[in-house]
Enzyme design. Structure first.
Site: not given
Ligand code: ATP
Length: 327
Positions: A122, A168, A200, A224, A228
């Site tokens: 970001y 990751k 994952d 993020d 959610d």
């Protein structure tokens, strides 16, 4: 103490209006000062985040924030919330996710997600050329260290069982590898169990085995998405609170956006903004009042009072009245 209230757009004013009523009820001594922000503010004043709102934040002990609608023509638009995060160095995004009452949500969980809020994917630094777009992705030792330290402190102060570093690093060996290495350095002498997981696998574990997850610390993009996902599993966007925290300032907001599809209809679920208010009170040391709000919300939902997103028929006002009557 002074609370800056920034309701913003869409359902923001509806749910934050309800939250301020609850706040006034439990802590009438707190001063609340409203500030202007968002698309509606832009249409009136030609700016999304006026300087006087920034001054208000600067002079307040905490900010209660609603939501902002992103304009359709976003040319030259700079998200006010991203600007506030940057201006006040709100480097930690804290999202506790738990079912607000028994029987709500698809799976039972009690997870705290700590998301690095200032860099990763970001940075906003995209360079366009004839072939495509390059994005600068930044992982620094300093930002990794302070977010991991923050996660450690939260876990220790709340006596949590484990902290999982989500990354990751199997693909992004250097950048995510640095984040994971710093995490283990920071956790070295902690009594809390520390471990790491590929993003994952963590996404799958939240669905299939959420009880194995306790505190998660992770990079911006993963946080993020995972938060959610977790909120959807524990009851949906209508119930999920969050905080953006720095060393000198703190902003509290429901996870959901301005929900233009239901704005103005009086049907938004104010639970997320009530639980956000509870988080804010806890942050400023008003633990007793925070507990009262949480208990009133749980009791209201347990008694079967629900807004439409949770399968009930109550509007924002009727649901809020039920919570207020329990307070
Ligand atoms: P924005 O562009 O501001 O992010 P959005 O509609 O894309 O808005 P959300 O506001 O997060 O994103 O809403 C996603 C969906 O969840 C919408 O269908 C919305 O109606 C629903 N929703 C979000 N918050 C609530 C709430 N508090 N109560 C009921 N439904 C909600």
């Amino acid at each position: 103490m002074r609370i800056a209230v920034l309701p913003g757009d869409g359902i923001g004013p509806e749910v934050i209006g309800a939250a301020v009523e609850v706040l006034k009820h439990v802590a009438p001594d707190l001063e609340t000062v409203h500030g202007d922000v968002g698309l509606e503010c832009f249409s009136r004043r030609g700016e999304y985040l006026p300087d006087e709102t920034l001054d208000l934040i600067r002079e307040s002990d905490a900010v209660l924030f609603g939501a902002i609608t992103t304009p359709l023509k976003a040319e030259g638009y700079r998200s006010p919330i991203l600007r506030i995060r940057k201006e006040f160095d709100l480097y930690a995004n804290l999202r506790p996710v738990r079912n607000p009452a028994p029987g709500i949500g698809l799976v039972d969980m009690d997870v705290i997600i700590v998301r690095e809020n200032t860099e990763g994917m970001y940075t906003g630094e995209e360079t366009v050329d004839d072939e495509g777009v390059d994005l600068k992705r930044r992982v620094s030792r300093a930002a990794s260290e302070r977010i991991c330290r923050f996660a450690r402190e939260i876990s220790e102060s709340q006596s949590r069982k484990s902290v999982t570093c989500v990354h990751k690093a199997n693909v992004l060996r250097k950048s995510d590898g640095l984040f994971r290495d710093v995490f283990y350095e920071v956790m070295e002498e902690s009594v809390i169990e520390s471990r790491d997981m590929i993003v994952d696998a963590a996404a799958a574990a939240l669905v299939s085995n959420p009880q194995c997850m306790d505190v998660i610390v992770t990079l911006n993009l993963y946080g993020d998405i995972l938060s959610d996902e977790a909120a959807a599993l524990a009851g949906g966007l209508g119930i999920a609170p969050s905080a953006n925290l720095g060393d000198g300032h703190a902003l509290f907001e429901p996870v959901h956006g301005s929900a233009p599809d239901i704005a103005g209809k009086g049907v938004a679920n104010p639970t997320a903004s009530f639980l956000t208010t509870a988080m804010m009170l806890e942050h400023i040391g008003r633990t007793e009042e925070a507990g009262r709000i949480r208990r009133a919300v749980t009791a209201t939902l347990s008694a079967g009072h629900r807004t439409r997103d949770l399968g009930g028929g109550l509007g924002t006002k009727e649901f809020s009245e039920q919570v207020l009557s329990r307070l």
